[in-house]
Design an enzyme around this catalytic site. Structure first.
Site, PDB file in Angstrom:
ATOM      1  N   LYS A 175       4.603   6.096  -7.610  1.00 32.67           N
ATOM      2  CA  LYS A 175       3.148   6.239  -7.566  1.00 32.67           C
ATOM      3  C   LYS A 175       2.603   7.337  -8.481  1.00 32.67           C
ATOM      4  O   LYS A 175       1.450   7.278  -8.912  1.00 32.67           O
ATOM      5  CB  LYS A 175       2.699   6.511  -6.129  1.00 32.67           C
ATOM      6  CG  LYS A 175       2.826   5.333  -5.184  1.00 32.67           C
ATOM      7  CD  LYS A 175       1.752   4.298  -5.426  1.00 32.67           C
ATOM      8  CE  LYS A 175       1.693   3.263  -4.322  1.00 32.67           C
ATOM      9  NZ  LYS A 175       0.611   2.284  -4.547  1.00 32.67           N
TER      10      LYS A 175
ATOM     11  N   SER B  46      -1.211   5.353   2.454  1.00 39.27           N
ATOM     12  CA  SER B  46      -0.344   5.604   3.614  1.00 39.27           C
ATOM     13  C   SER B  46       0.636   6.725   3.335  1.00 39.27           C
ATOM     14  O   SER B  46       1.345   7.167   4.226  1.00 39.27           O
ATOM     15  CB  SER B  46       0.429   4.334   3.986  1.00 39.27           C
ATOM     16  OG  SER B  46       1.302   3.957   2.930  1.00 39.27           O
TER      17      SER B  46
ATOM     18  N   GLU C 196       8.581  -8.887  -0.090  1.00 38.74           N
ATOM     19  CA  GLU C 196       7.705  -8.432   0.986  1.00 38.74           C
ATOM     20  C   GLU C 196       8.444  -8.482   2.309  1.00 38.74           C
ATOM     21  O   GLU C 196       9.353  -9.306   2.495  1.00 38.74           O
ATOM     22  CB  GLU C 196       6.478  -9.352   1.112  1.00 38.74           C
ATOM     23  CG  GLU C 196       5.491  -9.281  -0.018  1.00 38.74           C
ATOM     24  CD  GLU C 196       4.266 -10.152   0.244  1.00 38.74           C
ATOM     25  OE1 GLU C 196       3.159  -9.589   0.300  1.00 38.74           O
ATOM     26  OE2 GLU C 196       4.416 -11.382   0.401  1.00 38.74           O
TER      27      GLU C 196
ATOM     28  N   GLY D 259       4.593  -8.959   6.688  1.00 39.34           N
ATOM     29  CA  GLY D 259       3.492  -8.645   5.782  1.00 39.34           C
ATOM     30  C   GLY D 259       3.537  -9.476   4.522  1.00 39.34           C
ATOM     31  O   GLY D 259       3.617  -8.940   3.415  1.00 39.34           O
TER      32      GLY D 259
ATOM     33  N   ASP E  54       1.357 -11.261   2.853  1.00 42.99           N
ATOM     34  CA  ASP E  54       0.032 -11.638   2.355  1.00 42.99           C
ATOM     35  C   ASP E  54       0.062 -12.122   0.905  1.00 42.99           C
ATOM     36  O   ASP E  54      -0.655 -13.056   0.538  1.00 42.99           O
ATOM     37  CB  ASP E  54      -0.949 -10.470   2.499  1.00 42.99           C
ATOM     38  CG  ASP E  54      -0.434  -9.191   1.861  1.00 42.99           C
ATOM     39  OD1 ASP E  54       0.614  -8.689   2.322  1.00 42.99           O
ATOM     40  OD2 ASP E  54      -1.060  -8.691   0.922  1.00 42.99           O
TER      41      ASP E  54
ATOM     42  N   SER F  69      11.551   1.720  -5.389  1.00 46.22           N
ATOM     43  CA  SER F  69      10.238   2.319  -5.608  1.00 46.22           C
ATOM     44  C   SER F  69      10.055   3.726  -5.058  1.00 46.22           C
ATOM     45  O   SER F  69       9.187   4.457  -5.523  1.00 46.22           O
ATOM     46  CB  SER F  69       9.146   1.413  -5.042  1.00 46.22           C
ATOM     47  OG  SER F  69       9.317   1.236  -3.647  1.00 46.22           O
TER      48      SER F  69
END
Length: 327
Positions: A57, A82, A208, A212, A214, A308
């Site tokens: 990030k 989060s 995923e 979750g 989506d 990640s």
């Protein structure tokens, strides 16, 4: 005839890489003969758990924040997250001599909140199951005159995240497939832009948690789909819908989505710790989990994986690896 201009291009990713040089870490690419034998392919792990703030990030947050004007920097930055984007924006703000206010869920991992505060940010909390973090952050930004840097719905954030894949491919050469976790979709959008731009035939596989899915549902429907906020140990992927900008990229460039269970995530975290000697947080372990559990069929000979992040405290890591929820 109209032409849709993509929100992020390979040149944008390359420009972000130049901006991040000497600021972000060029993280290592890890190999394991044991892993190769289990998977049946050469696997190259891009270890963003060794990035600044312990996750990819920082790449996107700094790329976006570093482009603000002096007047904007003087006003300060707002964000919602989060945990990992929270830390990334907090550190980027400190590096650039400004302040940050971060909207975080009340149940965010304590280690992530402590690290965010440690970088000097102010924390505003909300209930992730009843509150709208985007609306809260937007209202806060307006009220205080802050510049909002979202965790994925931003071209410069996506471009920054894509530098992880760019570095990986610079080191490994052409790969047959690249796996990355999918939450809001920024890492995948940036990675797919870089990877497909360099090697159009590469197979982009998002991963995923089962609870979750989506993005999988959205890709199947051809439009963004919303689900109830999922309960999964992969807190970085506990989102109800993909981003609008990120989905516009991923629907074009992502070839498939693999789903994995929380137990498979735990097993991957244990494998990474015991055999690879690295600590990986649940969201960061999902691509590895997909490989170890055989959730991806027809793997090519050479496969890349973006690990990640590794932001998980000792107690939670121990509970998760022992089979608990980590709470």
């Amino acid at each position: 005839m109209t032409t849709t201009i993509p929100p992020v291009t390979l040149d944008d990713v390359r420009d972000a890489a130049a901006r991040l040089k000497g600021v972000a870490h060029r993280t290592p690419v890890l190999r394991s003969r044991t892993l190769d034998a289990l998977v049946g392919a050469e696997v190259f792990l891009k270890c963003e758990n060794f990035q600044r703030v312990g996750a990819f990030k920082f790449r996107g947050a700094y790329n976006a924040a570093s482009r603000l004007t002096p007047e904007q920097l003087a006003r300060g930055i707002a964000a919602y997250s989060s945990g990992n984007h929270a830390q990334a924006v907090a550190l980027a703000a400190r590096e650039l001599g400004t302040t940050a206010v971060i909207v975080m869920p009340e149940d965010a991992p304590g280690s992530k909140r402590a690290a965010t505060e440690g970088y000097g940010a102010e924390i505003v909390t909300y209930d992730r199951y009843t509150g709208d973090r985007e609306a809260i952050a937007e209202a806060l930004a307006v009220e205080r005159g802050l510049v909002l840097i979202p965790p994925y719905e931003h071209p410069h954030v996506m471009a920054g995240q894509g530098t992880a894949a760019l570095e990986l491919l610079e080191e490994t050469g052409e790969l047959g497939a690249l796996l990355a976790p999918v939450g809001g979709g920024g890492l995948m959008a940036g990675s797919a832009t870089a990877a497909k731009g360099l090697h159009p035939g590469i197979r982009m596989i998002g991963v995923e948690p089962e609870a979750g899915d989506d993005t999988r549902r959205s890709l199947e429907a051809g439009r963004r789909v919303s689900i109830p906020v999922p309960k999964t140990i992969a807190d970085g992927q506990a989102l109800h819908t993909p981003g609008e900008l990120t989905f516009s990229v991923n629907r074009r460039l992502v070839d498939e989505i693999a789903l994995i269970s929380d137990d498979e995530i735990r097993a991957a975290m244990r494998f990474a710790f015991e055999r690879l000697k690295i600590v990986v947080e649940p969201s960061g372990a999902t691509p590895l989990a997909a490989l170890l559990s055989g959730r991806v069929s027809g793997l090519p000979d050479r496969v890349g994986v973006i690990v990640s992040g590794g932001n998980v405290d000792t107690d939670r890591f121990a509970r998760l690896c022992a089979g608990g929820d980590g709470d």
